[in-house]
Design an enzyme around this catalytic site. Structure first.
Site, PDB file in Angstrom:
ATOM      1  N   HIS A  99       0.855  -1.219   0.033  1.00  0.00           N
ATOM      2  CA  HIS A  99      -0.031  -0.071  -0.081  1.00  0.00           C
ATOM      3  C   HIS A  99       0.888   1.286  -0.056  1.00  0.00           C
ATOM      4  O   HIS A  99       0.774   2.207  -0.342  1.00  0.00           O
ATOM      5  CB  HIS A  99      -0.895   0.000   1.218  1.00  0.00           C
ATOM      6  CG  HIS A  99      -2.185  -0.695   0.976  1.00  0.00           C
ATOM      7  ND1 HIS A  99      -2.970  -0.617   0.233  1.00  0.00           N
ATOM      8  CD2 HIS A  99      -2.816  -1.828   1.850  1.00  0.00           C
ATOM      9  CE1 HIS A  99      -4.027  -1.658   0.329  1.00  0.00           C
ATOM     10  NE2 HIS A  99      -3.813  -2.357   1.100  1.00  0.00           N
ATOM     11  N   CYS A 109      -2.856  -3.172 -16.399  1.00  0.00           N
ATOM     12  CA  CYS A 109      -3.249  -2.074 -15.650  1.00  0.00           C
ATOM     13  C   CYS A 109      -2.970  -2.092 -14.374  1.00  0.00           C
ATOM     14  O   CYS A 109      -3.182  -1.710 -13.179  1.00  0.00           O
ATOM     15  CB  CYS A 109      -5.050  -2.344 -15.607  1.00  0.00           C
ATOM     16  SG  CYS A 109      -5.558  -3.763 -14.864  1.00  0.00           S
TER      17      CYS A 109
END
EC number: 2.7.3.9
Length: 557
Positions: free
Chosen positions: A188, A482
Site C-alpha cells: 500500500h 493495468c
C-alpha cells in the site's frame, strides 16, 4: 562523508530533504485490572464511543481524498468496527475486568496474530489491525491519533513501514519523499506513493538508523538513499526538481505507433483527476468503492448513480469497468466467507459469483443501465479468471445484459499460459501485474524480505506478459496492463515491446510514461523487451534496460 543505502525503487523521482521519522508508537497500556467498584457498563460504553470516534475520523478523512486512498481509509474504518475484535474486547472488559484500553490492545493482538497465520494478503491486514488498535487506545486515553509528523516544513519521511491510513492522507507538499525499512513494490505504501507522486524507496537496509535532521538524497527510480550527499549531488538534484511534465492525451512511440495511455480510477473524484491529467480513457475502473464498508450490497439504482459519476467524465472514450473484486484483503459479508485457510487462494473476484450469482447479475444490470445513459465506450472485465470456461460464462452473462465488450483480468499464471483459449471467448484482456507477480513468485507483496521478488521486472513475470500477448494475437484481441508495472516509465517500453497495446496507471504517471515512450521507437521497445527477458533476475533486467534508456536520466526518472 556520504553513505549510500539501497532498497527497492517504488516511486520515481529524485529529491533532497531533511529526514523526520515517525513518532514513537502508542505505548502498551497497563495490564492492571479496573479499580474495584468501577462500573462495567461504563467501561463497555467507553469502548463503543472510541470505536465510533475512530470510525468517524477515518471516514471523514476518506471523504477528503479519492481513489485508492479513500478505499484504504474506508477499509481501515471497517476494521475499527470488526465484530470479532469488538466482541473479544467487550468480553475482556466484562469477564476479565480489563480496562477498555487493555482489552482493545489484547484483542487486536489476537486478531493480528490470526491474520498473520493466514498468510498472503490477509497477513497484510495484521498491520491494519495494529493500526486500529493504536487509534482506539489513543482515543480511550485521550491522546492524539497516531500519524505522520508535522514539522512545519517539507521533509522526507523515514519509517519502518507506514499504516495504510497514514499513507493515504500524506500531503505531497510536505512529505516530499518516503524511505522505509519494510514493505515491497506493490505494498500500500508503494501504490499510494506513486498515486501521490512522492518519490519512495522501500525495504531499505539501514533505514531504521536514519535520524531526525539528517539531510539525504533519495532516488526513487534507482532505489538509492544518500546520507549527507555532496554539494554537487544536491545541486544536480535541485536542477531537475520541480520539473512539471504534461501529457497531450495521445500516447505513442517515437515512430508514431499508438499506445493508449489510460488511467486507473476508483470513484468520480479519481475520474476527474484522470481527465485533468489528459488520460485517453480508463483502463481500470474499480467498482468496490460503492460496496466497501457495507453489510448489504448496494441496490441497482445506487450502483447506476455511482457508475455514472465516472462514465459521464469520459464521453466517447473507453472506460473498462471491473466487476466486484471481493475477497482476500477486501472481504464483504454478503459474498465472502468469514474465514478461509488461505484467502489469497480462496473465493475472490469472479469466484464469488459461483455462490452468489445474483450479486454479479445485479451489477451487470447496473453497468448496462449506466452505460446506456452515458456516451462512454463501456467495456467490462472480470477479475481472477482462471480458466476458459470461466471466461466463456462471464462473456455469456455480459451478453445477456447487452454488454458486448466483455474481457478478463489475467492475474493468475494459468490464465496467462491459457490465454489463447481464454481469449477465444473474451474480447480483450488486461494484465493485473500486482497479483500476477505475487502468484508467479509465491511472494507476499508486503514482506520486505521478499521485496526483490515482488516486482514486475521479474523475467518470469515478463514471460507471462509475453505469453498473454501471444494469446491475444492468435485471436486478434487487445491485451493491456493495468497493474502498477504500467506506471513505471522504464518498464513501459518493455511492456509495449512484449505486445501490450495500452497501459493504464495512476494519473500522475501518465506524463512521465508518455515522455519515455515518445523518445523510444517501437523497434527499440521490442529490443528492450528481448533484453529484459534474457536477464537472470529482476535487478539485472532493470539495470540492463535503464542503461539503454538515457532519456530516463535526462528526465530525472
Amino acid at each position: 562523508m556520504t553513505r549510500v543505502l539501497t532498497g527497492i525503487p517504488v516511486s520515481p523521482g529524485r529529491v533532497v530533504g531533511v529526514v523526520h521519522t515517525m513518532p514513537a508508537p502508542v505505548p502498551e497500556p497497563s495490564a492492571a485490572l479496573r479499580a474495584a467498584g468501577a462500573d462495567t457498563e461504563t467501561a463497555v460504553a467507553q469502548l463503543a464511543t472510541a470505536v465510533s470516534a475512530v470510525q468517524a475520523e477515518l471516514l471523514a478523512r476518506a471523504s477528503t481524498v479519492t481513489g485508492t486512498a479513500a478505499e484504504v481509509l474506508t477499509m481501515t474504518a471497517a476494521m475499527a468496527g470488526d465484530k470479532t475484535l469488538i466482541k473479544d474486547a467487550t468480553r475482556r472488559v466484562r469477564e476479565e475486568g480489563a480496562t477498555p484500553a487493555r482489552a482493545v490492545w489484547d484483542a487486536a493482538g489476537v486478531l493480528a496474530g490470526q491474520l498473520e497465520a493466514l498468510g498472503g494478503m490477509m497477513a497484510e491486514r495484521a498491520r491494519d489491525a495494529r493500526d486500529v488498535r493504536d487509534r482506539l487506545v489513543a482515543s480511550l486515553q485521550g491522546r492524539p491519533s497516531p500519524g505522520v509528523p508535522s514539522p512545519g516544513h517539507p521533509f522526507i519521511l523515514a519509517a519502518g513501514d507506514l499504516a495504510p491510513a497514514d499513507t493515504a492522507t500524506l500531503d505531497p507538499e510536505q512529505v516530499v519523499g518516503i524511505v522505509t525499512s519494510g514493505g515491497g513494490p506493490t505494498s500500500h505504501t508503494a501504490i499510494l506513493a506513486r498515486a501521490l507522486g512522492i518519490p519512495a524507496v522501500v525495504a531499505v537496509s539501514g533505514a531504521e538508523g536514519l535520524a531526525d535532521g539528517e539531510t539525504i538524497l533519495l532516488d526513487g527510480a534507482l532505489g538509492i538513499v544518500e546520507i549527507s550527499p555532496s554539494p554537487e549531488a544536491i545541486a544536480r538534484t535541485r536542477e531537475t526538481a520541480g520539473t512539471v511534465r504534461t501529457f497531450d492525451g495521445h500516447g505513442r512511440t517515437a515512430d508514431g505507433h499508438d499506445v493508449a495511455l489510460l488511467a486507473n480510477v476508483a470513484d468520480p473524484k479519481a475520474a476527474a483527476a484522470a481527465v485533468e491529467a489528459g488520460a485517453e480513457g480508463v483502463g481500470l475502473f474499480r467498482t468496490e468503492f460503492c460496496f466497501l464498508g457495507r453489510t448489504e450490497e448496494p441496490s441497482v439504482t445506487e450502483q447506476v448513480a455511482a457508475y455514472r459519476g465516472v462514465l459521464d467524465a469520459f464521453p466517447g472514450r473507453k472506460v473498462v469497468v471491473r466487476t466486484l473484486d471481493a475477497g482476500a484483503d477486501k472481504p464483504l459479508p454478503f459474498v465472502t466467507a468469514d474465514h478461509e485457510p488461505n484467502p489469497a487462494l480462496g473465493i475472490r473476484g469472479l469466484r464469488t459469483a459461483v455462490g452468489h450469482p445474483e450479486v454479479l447479475e445485479r451489477q451487470l444490470e447496473a453497468i448496462a443501465a449506466a452505460a446506456a445513459a452515458t456516451e462512454a465506450d463501456v467495456w467490462v472485465m472480470a477479475p481472477m479468471v482462471a480458466t476458459p470456461d470461466e471466461a466463456a460464462h462471464f462473456v455469456e452473462r455480459c451478453a445477456a445484459h447487452g454488454l458486448n465488450r466483455a474481457g478478463v483480468m489475467i492475474e493468475i499464471p494459468a490464465a496467462a499460459l491459457q490465454s489463447r483459449f481464454i481469449l477465444a471467448h473474451a474480447t480483450f484482456a488486461s494484465l493485473g501485474t500486482n497479483d500476477l507477480t505475487q502468484y508467479t513468485m509465491a511472494a507476499d507483496r508486503e514482506l520486505a524480505g521478499l521485496a526483490e521478488l515482488s516486482t514486475g521486472w521479474q523475467p518470469a513475470v515478463l514471460a507471462l506478459v509475453e505469453a498473454s500477448c501471444l494469446g491475444g494475437a492468435v485471436n486478434d484481441r487487445p491485451v493491456s496492463v493495468c497493474g502498477e508495472a504500467a506506471g513505471d516509465p522504464a518498464l513501459a517500453p518493455v511492456l509495449v515491446g512484449l505486445g501490450v497495446s495500452s497501459l493504464s496507471m495512476t494519473p500522475r504517471a501518465l506524463a512521465d510514461v508518455a515522455a519515455v515512450l515518445a523518445a523510444t521507437s517501437s523497434e527499440e521497445c521490442a529490443r528492450l523487451a528481448r533484453l529484459a527477458l534474457d536477464q537472470p533476475s529482476a535487478a539485472a533486467a532493470r539495470a540492463a534496460v535503464r542503461a539503454e534508456l538515457p532519456i530516463l536520466d535526462e528526465l530525472g526518472l
